[in-house]
Design a protein around this motif. Structure first.
Motif, short mmCIF file in Angstrom:
data_model
loop_
_atom_site.label_atom_id
_atom_site.label_comp_id
_atom_site.label_asym_id
_atom_site.label_seq_id
_atom_site.Cartn_x
_atom_site.Cartn_y
_atom_site.Cartn_z
N UNK B 48 -5.05 -0.15 14.58
CA UNK B 48 -5.68 0.71 13.58
C UNK B 48 -5.83 2.13 14.13
N UNK B 49 -6.22 2.24 15.40
CA UNK B 49 -6.36 3.58 15.99
C UNK B 49 -5.03 4.30 15.99
N UNK B 50 -3.96 3.57 16.33
CA UNK B 50 -2.63 4.19 16.36
C UNK B 50 -2.26 4.75 14.99
N UNK B 51 -2.48 3.92 13.97
CA UNK B 51 -2.13 4.35 12.63
C UNK B 51 -2.96 5.53 12.17
N UNK B 52 -4.25 5.49 12.51
CA UNK B 52 -5.16 6.52 12.02
C UNK B 52 -4.92 7.87 12.69
N UNK B 53 -4.57 7.82 13.97
CA UNK B 53 -4.38 9.06 14.74
C UNK B 53 -3.09 9.77 14.32
N UNK B 54 -2.15 9.00 13.80
CA UNK B 54 -0.82 9.57 13.52
C UNK B 54 -0.88 10.75 12.55
N UNK B 55 -1.69 10.63 11.49
CA UNK B 55 -1.70 11.69 10.46
C UNK B 55 -2.18 13.04 11.01
N UNK B 56 -3.37 13.10 11.64
CA UNK B 56 -3.79 14.38 12.21
C UNK B 56 -2.80 14.91 13.24
N UNK B 57 -2.18 13.99 14.00
CA UNK B 57 -1.23 14.43 15.02
C UNK B 57 -0.02 15.11 14.38
N UNK B 58 0.46 14.55 13.27
CA UNK B 58 1.60 15.17 12.59
C UNK B 58 1.15 16.48 11.95
N UNK B 59 -0.05 16.48 11.38
CA UNK B 59 -0.52 17.65 10.65
C UNK B 59 -0.78 18.83 11.58
N UNK B 60 -1.10 18.57 12.81
CA UNK B 60 -1.53 19.67 13.70
C UNK B 60 -0.49 20.76 13.94
N UNK B 126 -4.23 9.20 5.83
CA UNK B 126 -3.44 10.21 5.10
C UNK B 126 -4.17 10.63 3.82
N UNK B 127 -4.65 9.61 3.09
CA UNK B 127 -5.35 9.90 1.83
C UNK B 127 -6.61 10.72 2.10
N UNK B 128 -7.34 10.31 3.14
CA UNK B 128 -8.59 11.01 3.47
C UNK B 128 -8.30 12.45 3.90
N UNK B 129 -7.25 12.61 4.70
CA UNK B 129 -6.91 13.93 5.24
C UNK B 129 -6.39 14.84 4.14
N UNK B 130 -5.54 14.29 3.27
CA UNK B 130 -4.90 15.13 2.26
C UNK B 130 -5.79 15.37 1.05
N UNK B 131 -6.70 14.42 0.80
CA UNK B 131 -7.50 14.51 -0.42
C UNK B 131 -8.97 14.63 -0.02
N UNK B 132 -9.74 13.62 -0.25
CA UNK B 132 -11.15 13.66 0.13
C UNK B 132 -11.57 12.28 0.64
N UNK B 133 -12.69 12.25 1.34
CA UNK B 133 -13.00 11.00 2.04
C UNK B 133 -13.33 9.86 1.09
N UNK B 134 -13.81 10.17 -0.14
CA UNK B 134 -14.15 9.10 -1.07
C UNK B 134 -12.93 8.28 -1.48
N UNK B 135 -11.74 8.85 -1.29
CA UNK B 135 -10.52 8.14 -1.70
C UNK B 135 -10.34 6.81 -0.94
N UNK B 136 -11.03 6.68 0.19
CA UNK B 136 -10.91 5.44 0.97
C UNK B 136 -11.31 4.23 0.13
N UNK B 137 -12.25 4.43 -0.80
CA UNK B 137 -12.73 3.28 -1.56
C UNK B 137 -11.67 2.74 -2.52
N UNK B 138 -10.66 3.55 -2.82
CA UNK B 138 -9.55 3.06 -3.65
C UNK B 138 -8.40 2.62 -2.76
N UNK B 139 -8.04 3.48 -1.80
CA UNK B 139 -6.82 3.24 -1.01
C UNK B 139 -6.96 2.01 -0.11
N UNK B 140 -8.06 1.91 0.60
CA UNK B 140 -8.21 0.81 1.56
C UNK B 140 -8.16 -0.57 0.89
N UNK B 141 -8.95 -0.79 -0.19
CA UNK B 141 -8.86 -2.13 -0.81
C UNK B 141 -7.46 -2.45 -1.32
#
Lengths: 64, 296
Positions: B48-60, B126-141
């Motif tokens: 999970x850490x690997x997947x989560x870190x990837x987006x900010x790393x690419x965006x930087x 990606x969704x949280x980074x590109x949009x807003x943090x509330x999107x997790x409640x749709x994307x994650x489930x």
């Protein structure tokens, strides 16, 4: 890892010596069916095999 | 908190949650070894850490970090080896073995689950980074549901009909309906089988199913699942009552025979229906041109 023989006849239990020939495994002669069943059961339990019946008075114990 | 921190945190949490949910799915396929749970949750956290870190790393953008992430993902191949090794070791002391195909299937599933975790964590962050943090409640489930869907293969109940069969003897030959199971020598064993043995017929629905059931690995999986739930009267050096699945060679259906500790044919049929169809044994005759032609 344990090794052992399988698909191999370990013993033959017969009521009629004319029905079995040759060697490779010990042949036990039983006097009657009751003795034959008892001998086969004991041999199977001791050797870890299964008793099979050739339906001609010959039982054998085979390990699978 | 910075936006990238939120993205990473939420990505890790949803990925870890995904692994946890999938771990619960394992329950029936894989006996729950408590330490195994811990190992897989820890590895799921790393994935999970690997997947989560990837987006900010690419965006930087920090492409060195991304390269390292790809390298780290290689580690998950080890999980398959780890599971395979453990299960193979356990196999040696089992009276009713699982079979190599089942072990390979379990090992692959464990590896694949971690990739799904990486996917979930990646897309959530990606969704949280590109949009807003509330999107997790749709994307994650949604992603967790997709992971569950991707991981659930077909079952024997989907590819075959399971019916009750009659156990009987033809001289010393044990049969279930018209299928020969084995030769039983001792009269007392025959009597015991007649009293306690139960037989079931597994009829494939098509040619693919027939090929799947034809595979000894699939049959071993069926036997193992049944025995691990209903029990068996086999013991060390007492193998007369070995559960078996034999094929009717002309018609292609299987006959299953078992002397169980819980002789309940209704539940036996339900258990057989819930045995997974192993991907290594799956028949694909109908996918080929000549297979379809020959099937009629």
């Amino acid at each position: 890892m344990s090794t052992g023989l399988s698909e191999f006849i370990l013993a033959v239990v017969t009521r009629d010596m004319n029905k079995v020939k040759g060697g490779g495994c010990p042949i036990f002669l039983a006097a009657d069916q009751q003795e034959q069943e008892k001998m086969s059961l004991y041999l199977a339990r001791i050797l870890g095999g299964v008793v099979h019946d050739l339906e001609n008075g010959v039982y054998f114990i085979c390990k699978h | 908190m910075e936006k990238y921190q939120v993205a990473i945190l939420i990505g890790v949490i949803s990925g870890f949650l995904d692994r946890w949910v999938m771990l619960r799915n394992d329950y029936r396929h894989y006996p729950t070894y408590p330490h195994g749970h811990l190992t897989h949750l820890a590895l799921g956290f790393i994935a999970a850490s690997l997947g989560a870190v990837a987006v900010p790393a690419i965006a930087k953008p920090d492409y060195i970090a991304v390269t390292f992430l790809v390298l780290a993902a290689q580690q998950f191949r080890e999980i398959r080896n780890m599971e395979r090794e453990t299960l193979n070791k356990l196999e040696e002391t089992k009276l009713i073995p699982r079979g190599q195909d089942y072990i390979e299937g379990i090992a692959r599933v464990f590896e694949a689950r971690n990739y799904l975790v990486i996917m979930t964590a990646f897309f959530t962050s990606l969704a949280v980074y590109a949009w807003r943090w509330e999107s997790v409640f749709i994307v994650a489930p949604v992603l967790i549901l997709i992971s569950g869907k991707l991981m659930s293969g077909s079952y024997v109940g989907d590819i075959a009909d399971v019916e009750e069969g009659s156990v009987h003897f033809d001289g010393s030959i044990l049969k279930v309906n018209d299928v020969v199971i084995m030769n039983v020598g001792l009269p007392q064993t025959r009597e015991k089988i007649m009293r306690e043995g139960i037989g079931v017929i597994i009829k494939p629905k098509n040619d693919n199913a027939r090929l799947s059931l034809h595979n000894p690995g699939q049959r071993m999986a069926i036997i193992h699942d049944v025995v691990s739930i209903l029990g068996t009267k086999v013991d060390i050096n007492e193998t007369d009552l070995m559960p078996m699945a034999r094929k009717q060679v002309d018609k292609g259906y299987l006959a299953f025979f078992v002397v169980a500790n819980e002789p309940d044919v209704k539940f036996l049929m339900e258990i057989i229906k819930k045995v997974p169809v192993l991907e290594t044994t799956r028949g694909t005759a109908l996918n080929s041109f000549f297979g379809r032609k020959a099937a009629d």
